[in-house]
Design a protein around this motif. Structure first.
Motif, PDB file in Angstrom:
ATOM      1  N   HIS A  94       0.936  -1.142  -0.127  1.00 59.87           N
ATOM      2  CA  HIS A  94       0.079   0.174   0.111  1.00 59.87           C
ATOM      3  C   HIS A  94       0.742   1.303  -0.199  1.00 59.87           C
ATOM      4  O   HIS A  94       0.593   2.136  -0.814  1.00 59.87           O
ATOM      5  CB  HIS A  94      -1.070   0.137   1.294  1.00 59.87           C
ATOM      6  N   GLY A  95       1.864   1.267   0.949  1.00 57.77           N
ATOM      7  CA  GLY A  95       2.733   2.475   1.180  1.00 57.77           C
ATOM      8  C   GLY A  95       3.548   2.867  -0.070  1.00 57.77           C
ATOM      9  O   GLY A  95       3.717   3.826  -0.674  1.00 57.77           O
ATOM     10  N   ALA A  96       4.181   1.655  -0.582  1.00 56.82           N
ATOM     11  CA  ALA A  96       5.153   1.719  -1.863  1.00 56.82           C
ATOM     12  C   ALA A  96       4.310   2.232  -3.173  1.00 56.82           C
ATOM     13  O   ALA A  96       4.817   3.033  -3.766  1.00 56.82           O
ATOM     14  CB  ALA A  96       5.859   0.336  -2.150  1.00 56.82           C
ATOM     15  N   ILE A  97       3.091   1.655  -3.465  1.00 49.24           N
ATOM     16  CA  ILE A  97       2.400   1.912  -4.454  1.00 49.24           C
ATOM     17  C   ILE A  97       1.808   3.491  -4.300  1.00 49.24           C
ATOM     18  O   ILE A  97       1.992   4.205  -5.256  1.00 49.24           O
ATOM     19  CB  ILE A  97       1.080   0.906  -4.765  1.00 49.24           C
ATOM     20  N   MET A  98       1.388   3.764  -3.231  1.00 51.78           N
ATOM     21  CA  MET A  98       0.581   4.953  -3.122  1.00 51.78           C
ATOM     22  C   MET A  98       1.661   6.359  -2.922  1.00 51.78           C
ATOM     23  O   MET A  98       1.482   7.457  -3.716  1.00 51.78           O
ATOM     24  CB  MET A  98      -0.167   5.263  -1.655  1.00 51.78           C
ATOM     25  N   THR A  99       2.821   5.987  -2.671  1.00 47.51           N
ATOM     26  CA  THR A  99       3.910   7.133  -2.624  1.00 47.51           C
ATOM     27  C   THR A  99       4.692   7.164  -4.014  1.00 47.51           C
ATOM     28  O   THR A  99       4.325   8.081  -4.616  1.00 47.51           O
ATOM     29  CB  THR A  99       4.895   7.002  -1.639  1.00 47.51           C
ATOM     30  N   PHE A 100       5.361   6.093  -4.561  1.00 47.30           N
ATOM     31  CA  PHE A 100       6.033   5.899  -5.522  1.00 47.30           C
ATOM     32  C   PHE A 100       5.100   6.182  -6.865  1.00 47.30           C
ATOM     33  O   PHE A 100       5.490   6.885  -7.955  1.00 47.30           O
ATOM     34  CB  PHE A 100       7.083   4.867  -5.782  1.00 47.30           C
ATOM     35  N   LEU A 101       4.014   5.283  -6.940  1.00 50.63           N
ATOM     36  CA  LEU A 101       3.326   4.987  -8.231  1.00 50.63           C
ATOM     37  C   LEU A 101       2.211   5.808  -8.553  1.00 50.63           C
ATOM     38  O   LEU A 101       1.419   5.823  -9.333  1.00 50.63           O
ATOM     39  CB  LEU A 101       3.216   3.474  -8.336  1.00 50.63           C
ATOM     40  N   VAL A 102       1.720   6.594  -7.277  1.00 51.58           N
ATOM     41  CA  VAL A 102       0.505   7.231  -7.227  1.00 51.58           C
ATOM     42  C   VAL A 102       0.588   8.701  -7.134  1.00 51.58           C
ATOM     43  O   VAL A 102       0.644   9.620  -7.843  1.00 51.58           O
ATOM     44  CB  VAL A 102      -0.619   6.694  -6.389  1.00 51.58           C
ATOM     45  N   LEU A 103       1.106   8.998  -5.828  1.00 54.91           N
ATOM     46  CA  LEU A 103       1.209  10.348  -5.554  1.00 54.91           C
ATOM     47  C   LEU A 103       2.167  11.236  -5.945  1.00 54.91           C
ATOM     48  O   LEU A 103       2.217  12.449  -6.505  1.00 54.91           O
ATOM     49  CB  LEU A 103       1.279  10.634  -3.981  1.00 54.91           C
ATOM     50  N   VAL A 104       3.204  10.675  -6.463  1.00 49.33           N
ATOM     51  CA  VAL A 104       4.348  11.405  -6.867  1.00 49.33           C
ATOM     52  C   VAL A 104       4.177  11.836  -8.325  1.00 49.33           C
ATOM     53  O   VAL A 104       4.233  13.032  -8.666  1.00 49.33           O
ATOM     54  CB  VAL A 104       5.885  10.971  -6.726  1.00 49.33           C
ATOM     55  N   PRO A 105       3.795  10.817  -8.986  1.00 48.09           N
ATOM     56  CA  PRO A 105       3.378  11.418 -10.424  1.00 48.09           C
ATOM     57  C   PRO A 105       2.241  12.093 -10.642  1.00 48.09           C
ATOM     58  O   PRO A 105       1.864  12.954 -11.676  1.00 48.09           O
ATOM     59  CB  PRO A 105       3.569  10.120 -11.283  1.00 48.09           C
ATOM     60  N   SER A 106       1.213  11.821  -9.626  1.00 49.79           N
ATOM     61  CA  SER A 106      -0.383  12.069  -9.822  1.00 49.79           C
ATOM     62  C   SER A 106      -0.468  13.496 -10.630  1.00 49.79           C
ATOM     63  O   SER A 106      -0.793  13.441 -11.749  1.00 49.79           O
ATOM     64  CB  SER A 106      -0.907  12.186  -8.765  1.00 49.79           C
ATOM     65  N   ILE A 107      -0.600  14.515  -9.974  1.00 46.40           N
ATOM     66  CA  ILE A 107      -0.759  15.701 -10.347  1.00 46.40           C
ATOM     67  C   ILE A 107       0.286  16.193 -11.725  1.00 46.40           C
ATOM     68  O   ILE A 107      -0.103  16.487 -12.865  1.00 46.40           O
ATOM     69  CB  ILE A 107      -0.951  16.926  -9.435  1.00 46.40           C
ATOM     70  N   PRO A 108       1.781  15.992 -11.415  1.00 45.56           N
ATOM     71  CA  PRO A 108       2.546  16.528 -12.400  1.00 45.56           C
ATOM     72  C   PRO A 108       2.381  15.625 -13.647  1.00 45.56           C
ATOM     73  O   PRO A 108       2.091  16.334 -14.904  1.00 45.56           O
ATOM     74  CB  PRO A 108       3.937  16.120 -11.849  1.00 45.56           C
ATOM     75  N   ALA A 109       2.289  14.645 -13.788  1.00 48.44           N
ATOM     76  CA  ALA A 109       2.444  13.805 -14.759  1.00 48.44           C
ATOM     77  C   ALA A 109       0.900  13.765 -15.559  1.00 48.44           C
ATOM     78  O   ALA A 109       0.844  13.465 -16.927  1.00 48.44           O
ATOM     79  CB  ALA A 109       2.719  12.334 -14.691  1.00 48.44           C
TER      80      ALA A 109
END
Lengths: 555, 222, 142
Positions: A94-109
């Motif tokens: 949960h943590g790894a997906i949400m930080t690296f794969l969701v929140l970090v790219p979310s708005i910028p990408a």
């Protein structure tokens, strides 16, 4: 720029038309080329934004299901549906997906990719092929990280602390390599946007005439470029430690395990600002538009974005107060942590001042924006508790921390992402969604979120440790309440998915060019959806981004 | 030839490789440079992390590092430093040659840079082979018997990690130079358009810069 | 300055680059020589070596990488990167160099003894988790 002089609105015929009528059936970026291959080889920033939206929403549901499942486990103090090992893997995933794969790219990408060139009056970002490469890095990196599940997954927590992460076998290596690859995605995105903002602004668009969204994203991009490489070297060092026993983090070999934490948090603290600055950037767009009032304190907000980015680099030790840092280091980090709250506070007050005596309407973007203001305020204030050295000794590694970061990351960043998604949805797809169902979803999510996480502040203050599989009987009622809250959140997201997909399935594009009456280039000078090259002619900027027409009531 | 295609050809020759979203060649050049410098900053922070770790571990085990670094051959290290500095010179000469449209000089300088880069790697190969022979290897592979200070293996962990990562970047640089050479022979570069040469040159200088710090840190002071 | 005008009048030519190369090679010789001289403490040698390296780096950055003549933004980007690296270095060192060994105040053997020959096996074997205090220490560190 943006003051209360009453004057005849300066509308071009085109802008007027865009406000009133849905587009004719001209070719837009969605139908200009057809076929899967045209999507997979596109260099159009708008299509790449859409590719990212699909990928990230998929990962969000994956990570979300991990959370739903682990909260079910926590319904009882002993084993409920899974073993302790599986539970550890669930919260790590949960943590790894949400930080690296969701929140970090979310708005910028997603949103920035789509909107930034439109907002700047540009035909694309500076390096379109790098943009596509960024998406492929994301996909490949995500696949490699998920491949670790084949080897049993990892149970180290997303923070990968040594010595456990170096000693345990299983999928850690794959996660390290996958995260390294995903890091390139982030770097390419940030690099691209910095160059774009510097060089591709339309005539008349000086730095202080840009929408504040751009300032926020510029600050974000700076962090992406500066911080992500340090994550890269951290992951490489961890890999070397596992493969070669280099002895950097292992005390038996002469190393220092706390050094890992310094390296890890040097990236991972700025990364939370990568998550929140774009969210704040969206707020600076949505709030003025739905208050029909110019933003209060433009320069203060612009400079606050830069200040948050800068100061955010020198507070990382507040994650390590009980790890064995020196007292001097702990004190310095605690003090600076208090400072970094100031620019955030300035922004919140400025948004409130923007709303004050504005003409507020409650469409979906504004509902989520108001949710953001409430939830981010709570999250941010609780961060000060945790930044206080003596208090943190008691609160560290309890549910208080978990509640804090969910309030800022989910109540803050994710709410803003959803607000932005709903704000730009008509622009991206030419279709409106059901406001009624959007309000219902927002209500479900808001109520569910608070039920889930407000409880956790109380649990944490009473000593419930985080990441624990078993817990004391006395915490069970609160855990049950929290889990039921998570079901409301899930319901809200399912409703959201449903009405958004329903809007896409509308045969006729029913969105006007500028349904919200915004004054930025992305709304005024493009159709909904935009044509492949964004603009028929290079736009020239003649007014500020928040110059709304004065109201009849006279102010 | 019709008028419109003549104009098109004229535009092509005036601005080869101009991408559609840039208004003119200067904007594209400036943007490319900014992009490259930002990328160099990411490399700086990647290697910088290793330097920080080295510094911390060295402060924890100063005697071990001082003793261990004597196993490194200063002459070979200094020679390699000279090789890399020379290659930086030939690289900037290649950029200059492209700027003044001297195609032959560009090709010659790029080729010499490539050869020098290869030479650097050859010397490193010999150094590595010697370490393998002596058992001076990173972490758990360290089998050297001798020396008084404890934890000397940490120094060699850093030696191999830092020069290894640096070596990987040299190889990547050589690949980029090979690509440039191919394009130079094809006649892609001139005073009108030399951006790729400039950008690869910047990358190569960074590789040199990193070695400028690695050499004294590893070979001279320990 | 457009790339075209820059090309017709490049700021620097072979002569200048040759001079810079010469300076770089001389500085390399100087740093090798300086390494043989004992300047007192080992940190003095390190500082001198780093100063010479920085001089060489500045020459490469300013002349070979054209920062001397480029738009100031490029130099700003590079210097900013160096500053943040400096932040990482400074704050991490601030922690590591100001830690106080808690157990030395208690005057008994530490829980983990550094290995003699640098091999992991011996270090692990000498581990002695002894007292309540070291157990409490490890309890707070997680």
């Amino acid at each position: 720029m943006g003051n209360s002089t009453v004057e005849t609105p300066d509308l071009s015929l085109m802008a007027e038309a865009l406000r009133r009528e849905p587009p004719d059936s001209e070719l837009n970026y969605l139908n200009a080329e057809r076929g899967l291959w045209s999507w997979l080889t596109t260099v159009d920033h708008k299509r790449i934004g859409v590719l990212y939206i699909i990928s990230i929403l998929f990962m969000f549901f994956l990570g979300g299901m991990a959370a739903i499942v682990l909260r079910i486990e926590l319904l009882t103090p002993e084993r409920t549906i899974m073993s302790a090992d599986t539970y550890n893997k669930a919260f790590t995933l949960h943590g790894a997906i949400m930080t690296f794969l969701v929140l970090v790219p979310s708005i910028p990408a997603t949103l920035e990719n789509f909107v930034l060139p439109l907002m700047l009056g540009a035909k694309d970002v500076a390096f379109p092929r790098m943009n596509l490469a960024s998406w492929y890095c994301y996909i490949v990196g995500a696949l490699v990280m998920m491949a670790s599940l084949i080897f049993g997954g990892i149970d180290t927590g997303w923070t990968l602390y040594t010595p456990y992460s170096t000693e345990t076998s299983g999928g850690v290596g794959l996660v390290l390599v996958g995260a390294f690859i995903v890091g390139f995605s982030s770097i390419f995105t940030g690099l691209n946007f910095i160059a774009t903002i510097h060089k591709l602004r339309a005539p008349g668009l000086s730095w202080f005439k840009m929408p504040l969204f751009v300032w926020g994203m510029y600050a974000t991009s700076l962090i992406q470029v500066l911080a992500t490489p340090v994550l890269g070297i951290t992951l490489l060092l961890l890999l070397m430690e596992k493969v070669l026993n280099v002895g950097v983090f292992d005390p038996a070999l002469g190393g220092d395990p706390v050094l890992f934490q310094h390296f890890f948090w040097f990236y991972s603290h700025p990364v939370v600002y990568i998550m929140i600055l774009p969210a704040m950037a969206i707020m600076s767009e949505v709030i003025p538009v739905f208050s029909r009032k110019t933003i209060f304190g433009y320069k203060a907000i612009a400079f606050s974005s830069m200040a948050i980015a800068g100061v955010g680099f020198i507070v990382w030790g507040h994650h390590m107060f009980v790890s064995g840092q020196s007292s001097l280091a702990a004190t310095v980090f605690s003090f600076i942590t208090f400072l970094v709250a100031i620019p955030s506070g300035i922004k919140v007050f400025n948004w409130l001042a923007t709303m004050y005596r504005g003409s507020i309407s409650f469409e979906a973007p504004m509902l989520y924006a108001i949710s953001f203001l409430l939830l981010f305020a709570i999250g941010g204030l609780t961060g000060l508790f945790l930044g206080s050295l003596a208090v943190d000794v008691h609160l560290h590694d309890t549910y208080f921390v978990v509640a804090h970061f969910h309030y800022v990351m989910m109540g803050g960043s994710l709410m803003a992402f959803i607000a932005g998604l709903h704000y730009w949805w008509p622009k991206m797809f030419g279709r409106m969604y059901s406001e009624k169902w959007a309000a219902i979803a927002c209500g479900l999510i808001f109520v569910g979120f608070n039920a889930t996480f407000l409880t956790q502040f109380l649990m944490g203050a009473r000593g419930m440790p985080r990441r624990y599989y078993n817990y004391l009987e006395e915490f069970q009622p609160m855990h049950v309440f929290s889990t039921v809250g998570s079901w409301f959140v899930l319901a809200g997201f399912l409703v959201m998915l449903t009405y958004l997909i329903a809007s896409l399935r509308k045969k006729k594009a029913d969105a006007p060019g500028n349904p919200w009456g915004a004054r930025t280039l992305d709304w005024e000078e493009t159709s909904s959806p935009p044509i492949a090259h964004n603009f028929h002619h290079t736009p020239v900027v003649t007014h500020g981004p928040y110059d709304f027409y004065p109201q009849e009531s006279g102010r | 030839m019709s008028e419109s295609s003549a104009t098109l050809n004229q535009q092509q020759t005036q601005h080869p490789f101009l991408q559609h979203h840039f208004t003119d060649a200067e904007q594209q050049f400036d943007a490319s440079k900014i992009g490259m410098w930002l990328f160099l900053v990411t490399e700086l922070l990647l290697f910088g992390g290793l330097f920080v770790a080295y510094g911390i571990l060295q402060s924890m085990h100063p005697e071990a590092f001082v003793e261990a670094h004597h196993h490194l051959d200063r002459t070979l290290g200094a020679f390699n430093t000279g090789v890399l500095l020379l290659s930086s010179f030939t690289m900037v000469m290649a950029v200059w040659a492209a700027q003044v449209s001297k195609r032959k000089a560009l090709i010659v300088n790029l080729s010499i840079t490539l050869v020098l880069a290869g030479g650097f790697l050859v010397v490193k190969y010999f150094e590595y082979a010697h370490k393998f022979y002596d058992g001076l290897l990173p972490g758990s592979f360290y089998t050297f018997e001798g020396g008084t200070a404890a934890n000397q293996h940490i120094f060699f962990s850093f030696y191999f990690m830092m020069t290894g990562l640096h070596g990987i970047h040299i190889v990547l640089g050589m690949i980029a130079m090979g690509w440039l050479l191919r394009r130079a022979i094809r006649g892609d570069f001139s005073a009108r358009y030399f951006t790729p040469v400039d950008l690869v040159g910047l990358y190569w200088h960074l590789v040199d810069l990193i070695w400028i710090y690695l050499f004294p840190l590893l070979y001279l002071v320990g | 300055m457009t790339p075209e005008t820059e090309a017709h009048h490049p700021h620097a030519g072979p002569k200048l680059y040759l001079v810079i190369l010469g300076a770089l090679l001389v500085l390399t010789a100087v740093t090798v020589a300086a390494a043989g001289v004992d300047f007192g403490s080992s940190s003095a040698n390190l500082v001198i070596a780093m100063i010479i390296a920085s001089a060489k780096a500045s020459l490469v950055a300013l002349y070979f990488m054209h920062l001397r003549w480029d738009k100031p933004l490029n130099a700003t980007i590079f210097v900013a990167g160096l500053c943040f690296l400096g932040i990482m270095l400074t704050f991490t060192f601030m922690d590591n160099t100001t830690r106080v060994e808690v157990h030395t105040r208690m005057a008994f053997t530490p829980a983990i003894v550094p290995p003699d020959e640098g091999t992991p096996e011996e270090g692990a074997a000498e581990e002695e988790p002894v007292s309540a205090v070291s157990a409490a220490e490890s309890a707070t560190i997680h």
